[in-house]
Each structure stands twice: as C-alpha cells, then as structure tokens.
Design a protein around this motif. Sequence first.
Motif, short mmCIF file in Angstrom:
data_model
loop_
_atom_site.label_atom_id
_atom_site.label_comp_id
_atom_site.label_asym_id
_atom_site.label_seq_id
_atom_site.Cartn_x
_atom_site.Cartn_y
_atom_site.Cartn_z
N UNK A 195 6.65 8.53 -12.59
CA UNK A 195 6.17 7.23 -11.60
C UNK A 195 7.16 6.59 -11.10
N UNK A 196 8.20 6.62 -11.49
CA UNK A 196 9.32 6.08 -10.75
C UNK A 196 9.60 6.85 -9.44
N UNK A 197 9.59 8.18 -9.34
CA UNK A 197 9.85 8.99 -8.16
C UNK A 197 9.02 8.91 -7.33
N UNK A 198 7.69 8.88 -7.86
CA UNK A 198 6.43 8.78 -6.98
C UNK A 198 6.65 7.28 -6.07
N UNK A 199 6.82 6.36 -6.94
CA UNK A 199 6.92 4.87 -6.31
C UNK A 199 8.05 4.87 -5.26
N UNK A 200 9.17 5.52 -5.60
CA UNK A 200 10.36 5.52 -4.49
C UNK A 200 10.06 6.24 -3.52
N UNK A 201 9.12 7.23 -3.51
CA UNK A 201 8.75 7.93 -2.25
C UNK A 201 8.01 7.05 -1.33
N UNK A 202 7.11 6.49 -1.79
CA UNK A 202 6.19 5.80 -0.78
C UNK A 202 6.66 4.40 -0.56
N UNK A 203 7.79 3.89 -1.11
CA UNK A 203 8.16 2.60 -0.93
C UNK A 203 8.40 2.22 0.59
N UNK A 204 8.94 2.84 1.18
CA UNK A 204 9.07 2.56 2.74
C UNK A 204 7.67 2.45 3.55
N UNK A 205 6.56 2.95 2.99
CA UNK A 205 5.17 2.91 3.74
C UNK A 205 4.43 1.69 3.16
N UNK A 206 4.25 0.71 3.97
CA UNK A 206 3.39 -0.49 3.41
C UNK A 206 2.12 -0.21 3.41
N UNK A 207 1.71 0.97 4.09
CA UNK A 207 0.05 1.63 4.30
C UNK A 207 0.05 2.28 2.98
N UNK A 208 0.80 2.59 2.19
CA UNK A 208 0.44 3.44 1.11
C UNK A 208 0.43 2.62 -0.28
N UNK A 209 -0.80 2.21 -0.69
CA UNK A 209 -0.75 1.52 -2.03
C UNK A 209 -0.62 2.31 -3.21
N UNK A 210 -0.12 1.33 -4.28
CA UNK A 210 0.28 2.00 -5.51
C UNK A 210 -0.94 1.58 -6.62
N UNK A 211 -1.77 2.37 -7.47
CA UNK A 211 -2.51 2.16 -8.46
C UNK A 211 -1.70 2.61 -9.59
N UNK A 212 -1.51 1.45 -10.53
CA UNK A 212 -0.72 1.90 -11.99
C UNK A 212 -1.84 1.81 -13.19
#
Length: 247
Positions: free
Chosen positions: A225-242
């Motif tokens: 999850x850490x790797x996945x969330x770091x991957x999309x961090x620069x993209x505000x258009x990509x949301x994260x469901x935990x």
Amino acid sequence: MKRILFITAFICVAAFKVQAQPEVSYFIQADEDDWQLFMSKKVSGDLAAGGKAIMITLTAGDEGYGSGTFNAAPIAYYLAKEQGAVNSTKTISDISYSAYYPFSYPVPIAQTVPVNGKNITKYTYGNVNGVGSVVSYFLRLPDGGQNGSGFPTTLNKSLMKLKQGTIPNITSVDGVNTYTWNELVETILSIILSEREGDEQFFINTSNLNAAVNPGDHSDHIFSSTAAQEAVLPYLSIGINEFIFDH
C-alpha cells in the motif's frame, strides 16, 4: 426529421464512447488472495457498473517456498496461487457482469509485457473493449512474512526492508526482475497509467495505512500500500480508497 436523426446519431456515438471507455479501478495488494478476502465487494460493484478492474499483485505470496513446490506439487507454490487468483477473476467478472459475456470467455493464459524496463506477467479476462473485464499483473516479489523479516529461501528480503533501505534491491522469485524501491513505485505507476483507458479521474484500492484503524496488518500489506500510494501521490486526480485488511 434531420434534427431527430442528428440527435439519435449523437446518442449512439455517446453510448459507444461510454462502452468503449469504461471506468477503470485499481486494486493493489501484496498477495494473490488479498482482493478476494478484503475488497471483493468493491470489485464486484465496479464490474457490475460496466467498469474495468486492474489487479496489481506485488508479492508471490510464496510463504518461504520461493520458486519451490509445496507437498511435491506438480507446479511451484506461487504459480498455483497465481493461477487461483486468475481463476477468481473469471468468476467475479462472470457473476458481476454476465450481461456482456455470460460465462463465455476462457480462463486467460499468461503473457509477458514490458513495463518500465521490466518484464511483467499479465493476464486479461473478458471483452476486448474492457467493459466488465479484469486485468491482472503479478510482480512475484518475495513474501516478507508477517513482520517483514523475510525467509531464508529468498535471502530474507522483503518490501519492508526495501522501503527502509536496509537492502538495496529485491528480485522476483522467478529471477526475472530486480527492483529498487523507486523502480517498484515507478513500475506501479506505469501500469496504472497504461491501463486507464483515457479515464482522467479514478481510484486505487489498497490496504489502510493507519495503524490505529488497521492494527497488526501483515508487513507486505502495509508496504504494498505504501508503494501504491507513493506512486499516485503527484496525481490529484487519482483517489485512494483504503480497506481494513488483517485487523
């Protein structure tokens, strides 16, 4: 009459575009059985709505067997788990979105695709237009065990150690790919962007990183999850469901 024909044609074109560009959602996890155990309701709902689901599984889930077998099985333990995961993508697609393909597609076979300089195993189940389909990527990294200490068979390497910098890199159990932490993050992002079907806004679904909400989770869950969330961090258009996993 011309106006009616124009409107009809516009509606048909719009409908085609909706069908041709499904909503894409991503399920990023450590092990082959994580999405089934913890996120299957979300997967089913997204597919039932005509979406396309992308499964990105980071570890081989080998439980210390590495590339070996369990109980003298005819294939490697991690490959058996991988095949089970692929079979389950057919099941959930068929029962969630059978309007488009009522149990008619065969279980997919593995193909190797280049992603960010790596050769990744990929399976695709469903309609070529993507609607109601499931695409699975397997990076086959070593199982790190509950606490991230790893297993002797795979040189005690783990995602946790890779993130913390106590090891410089980690190699897949099949020996095909080696990653630094940054390369792993970049590979996840490359898969995400390559599968988005023109969808500018979408969500990734992964393990909850809040230890107060999701205490005692498996180390591989946390660092996938850490790797996945770091991957999309620069993209505000990509949301994260935990999601709550092991708690």
